[in-house]
Design a protein around this motif. Structure first.
Motif, PDB file in Angstrom:
ATOM      1  N   THR A 218      11.432  34.412  -8.297  1.00  0.00           N
ATOM      2  CA  THR A 218      10.993  33.704  -7.092  1.00  0.00           C
ATOM      3  C   THR A 218      10.121  34.608  -6.224  1.00  0.00           C
ATOM      4  O   THR A 218      10.486  35.748  -5.936  1.00  0.00           O
ATOM      5  CB  THR A 218      12.202  33.217  -6.284  1.00  0.00           C
ATOM      6  OG1 THR A 218      13.019  32.379  -7.125  1.00  0.00           O
ATOM      7  CG2 THR A 218      11.754  32.412  -5.066  1.00  0.00           C
ATOM      8  N   PHE A 219       8.986  34.079  -5.842  1.00  0.00           N
ATOM      9  CA  PHE A 219       8.033  34.806  -5.002  1.00  0.00           C
ATOM     10  C   PHE A 219       8.294  34.419  -3.544  1.00  0.00           C
ATOM     11  O   PHE A 219       7.881  33.366  -3.088  1.00  0.00           O
ATOM     12  CB  PHE A 219       6.607  34.441  -5.412  1.00  0.00           C
ATOM     13  CG  PHE A 219       5.545  35.311  -4.784  1.00  0.00           C
ATOM     14  CD1 PHE A 219       5.795  36.118  -3.677  1.00  0.00           C
ATOM     15  CD2 PHE A 219       4.266  35.317  -5.297  1.00  0.00           C
ATOM     16  CE1 PHE A 219       4.813  36.918  -3.114  1.00  0.00           C
ATOM     17  CE2 PHE A 219       3.261  36.103  -4.753  1.00  0.00           C
ATOM     18  CZ  PHE A 219       3.552  36.903  -3.649  1.00  0.00           C
ATOM     19  N   VAL A 354      13.149  25.910 -11.627  1.00  0.00           N
ATOM     20  CA  VAL A 354      14.324  26.191 -10.798  1.00  0.00           C
ATOM     21  C   VAL A 354      14.110  27.337  -9.823  1.00  0.00           C
ATOM     22  O   VAL A 354      14.880  27.500  -8.878  1.00  0.00           O
ATOM     23  CB  VAL A 354      15.552  26.494 -11.687  1.00  0.00           C
ATOM     24  CG1 VAL A 354      15.922  25.282 -12.514  1.00  0.00           C
ATOM     25  CG2 VAL A 354      15.286  27.695 -12.587  1.00  0.00           C
ATOM     26  N   CYS A 355      13.074  28.154 -10.041  1.00  0.00           N
ATOM     27  CA  CYS A 355      12.893  29.345  -9.196  1.00  0.00           C
ATOM     28  C   CYS A 355      11.767  29.196  -8.168  1.00  0.00           C
ATOM     29  O   CYS A 355      11.455  30.160  -7.469  1.00  0.00           O
ATOM     30  CB  CYS A 355      12.618  30.571 -10.070  1.00  0.00           C
ATOM     31  SG  CYS A 355      14.026  31.091 -11.089  1.00  0.00           S
ATOM     32  N   THR A 369      19.359  34.509 -11.568  1.00  0.00           N
ATOM     33  CA  THR A 369      18.267  34.945 -12.435  1.00  0.00           C
ATOM     34  C   THR A 369      16.902  34.779 -11.776  1.00  0.00           C
ATOM     35  O   THR A 369      15.915  35.343 -12.249  1.00  0.00           O
ATOM     36  CB  THR A 369      18.288  34.164 -13.754  1.00  0.00           C
ATOM     37  OG1 THR A 369      18.343  32.751 -13.471  1.00  0.00           O
ATOM     38  CG2 THR A 369      19.486  34.560 -14.603  1.00  0.00           C
ATOM     39  N   CYS A 370      16.826  34.009 -10.683  1.00  0.00           N
ATOM     40  CA  CYS A 370      15.561  33.866  -9.946  1.00  0.00           C
ATOM     41  C   CYS A 370      15.314  35.062  -9.031  1.00  0.00           C
ATOM     42  O   CYS A 370      14.183  35.280  -8.583  1.00  0.00           O
ATOM     43  CB  CYS A 370      15.567  32.591  -9.097  1.00  0.00           C
ATOM     44  SG  CYS A 370      15.627  31.069 -10.056  1.00  0.00           S
ATOM     45  N   LEU A 371      16.372  35.825  -8.769  1.00  0.00           N
ATOM     46  CA  LEU A 371      16.286  36.904  -7.786  1.00  0.00           C
ATOM     47  C   LEU A 371      16.188  38.280  -8.416  1.00  0.00           C
ATOM     48  O   LEU A 371      15.644  39.206  -7.801  1.00  0.00           O
ATOM     49  CB  LEU A 371      17.513  36.844  -6.862  1.00  0.00           C
ATOM     50  CG  LEU A 371      17.796  35.476  -6.216  1.00  0.00           C
ATOM     51  CD1 LEU A 371      19.059  35.547  -5.369  1.00  0.00           C
ATOM     52  CD2 LEU A 371      16.612  35.013  -5.381  1.00  0.00           C
ATOM     53  N   SER A 372      16.713  38.430  -9.625  1.00  0.00           N
ATOM     54  CA  SER A 372      16.720  39.753 -10.253  1.00  0.00           C
ATOM     55  C   SER A 372      16.610  39.634 -11.762  1.00  0.00           C
ATOM     56  O   SER A 372      17.377  38.892 -12.393  1.00  0.00           O
ATOM     57  CB  SER A 372      17.994  40.514  -9.887  1.00  0.00           C
ATOM     58  OG  SER A 372      18.083  41.732 -10.595  1.00  0.00           O
TER      59      SER A 372
END
Length: 390
Positions: A218-219, A354-355, A369-372
């Motif tokens: 995620t940006f 999802v991210c 998993t979107c964060l790391s």
């Protein structure tokens, strides 16, 4: 829908099909995959944990190793089955008792050639050993490994690298239907049109397939507009599949043969570039017979995760106790890697993103998993050297 964008390890062709071979480190899941095939079993070298219950009553050594002609690290993996009275291990922040194979550390492993050469392996992480300072496989020379662990010595039967191998023209197709008993499932199939070796029998082929995909973290907006780090995730798309070809049954030097080498469900991993690395292996007759028995057992039980009626012996034995059952196989194989990738534009199905960042979305609502990238067991921020070859 079918696509034939692919890469191999042969010289670049006029068609623009790029080439390369994976230098990514095989992960523990490769080890466990092979181990579990051995028990019911048990990457380009790639990465690899598959959960598989064992109930063997005692502890047995599991060996998984391969020596190839590819310019990449060569690994041997050691593990052992677990017994009912096994001590708990500390994992995930707590002690647990399970019957999964456990890595074997502090072993001494040596690769030995019929010319008298010897090269040691060093332990990179528990149960994972990498070959040191090896100059490469020589034609006409046989190789074996010697393993010393816990006062016992094990040796593999010597094998010589085969001289012939075929080539792969890899493609993929998308479909929706029944997939592993699940109806209305979107999935991808990876195929190869094999050009057989210029030989009349006397060769045996096997295929391994691993995958590598780019994962978009995620940006989140920030003062410097700095994007999140790169994230590449490694795995095996179809670890239960064993694809074999017996050249003794064919009389078509240089002919063609079609094989489906992997199938897997479509998910968020297909939102970005998603590689399938197809490794063709030319193996010995003994190795072919071993994998044929494994495949037969898998087909009879319906799954590599079913407990076997009896273990399948590989090509390793205890020097002092030949009656000890040692699971696994150490093979010497000629290898050739062909790569093909998909992008989001290739997939004819809707895939939920999802991210994707949303200003009104609480950070705790994003999957971890979107964060790391480290949330994936087999991941790295380092771009594979062949990633942009095509």
């Amino acid at each position: 829908m079918t696509n034939q964008r692919n890469q191999s390890d042969s010289p670049r062709q006029k068609s623009g099909k790029a080439i390369g071979k994976s230098n990514a480190k095989p992960s523990w899941s490769y080890l466990v995959r092979i181990f579990f095939l051995v028990l019911a079993f048990c990457v380009s070298s790639c990465i690899d944990q598959i959960e598989f219950p064992l109930n063997l009553g005692d502890e047995r050594l599991i060996v998984s190793g391969q020596l190839t002609n590819l310019n990449e690290p060569q690994y041997v993996y050691l593990s052992e089955t677990t017994s009912a009275d096994r001590e708990p291990i500390f994992t995930g922040g707590y002690f647990t008792i399970n019957d999964l194979p456990r890595p074997v550390s502090n072993a001494s492993i040596t690769l030995v050639s019929s010319e008298g050469g010897a090269w040691g392996y060093s332990e990179r992480e528990p149960g994972t050993y990498v070959l040191n300072s090896f100059p490469g496989v020589k034609a006409g020379v046989s190789y074996s490994i010697s393993i010393s662990v816990a006062g016992r010595t094990y040796r593999s039967e010597p094998e010589m690298m085969p001289q012939v191998i075929g080539s792969d023209e890899v493609s993929y197709s998308f479909d929706r239907g029944v997939f592993k008993d699940q109806p209305e499932t979107a999935f991808i199939s990876v195929h190869t049109e094999v050009t057989l070796p210029e030989a009349t029998g006397g060769y045996y082929l096997r295929w391994d397939v691993d995958e590598v995909y780019y994962w978009n973290l995620t940006f989140f907006p920030n003062p410097f507009n700095k994007p999140p780090p790169d994230c590449y995730v490694f795995g095996f798309p179809d670890p239960e599949r064993i694809t074999l070809l017996n050249g003794d049954l064919l009389n078509r030097p240089g002919g063609q043969s079609s094989q489906t080498v992997a199938e897997r469900v479509i998910d968020q991993s297909f939102l970005s570039r998603h590689y399938f690395n197809v490794k063709q292996l030319s193996i010995s007759k003994a190795s072919y017979d071993y994998w044929s028995k494994v495949r037969e057992l898998v087909n009879n039980t319906g799954s590599v995760f079913d407990a076997p009626p009896a273990p399948i012996r590989g090509n390793l034995s205890n020097v002092a106790d030949p009656g000890e059952v040692v699971l696994g196989y150490f093979e010497v194989a000629r290898a050739k890697v062909t790569r093909i990738y998909t992008t989001k534009a290739d997939v004819p199905f809707f895939i939920e993103e999802v991210c994707t960042y949303a200003p009104d979305r609480n950070i705790n609502s994003y999957p971890r998993t979107c964060l790391s990238c480290s949330e994936f067991k087999n991941s790295t921020g380092v771009t594979p050297p062949w990633w942009f070859d095509q």
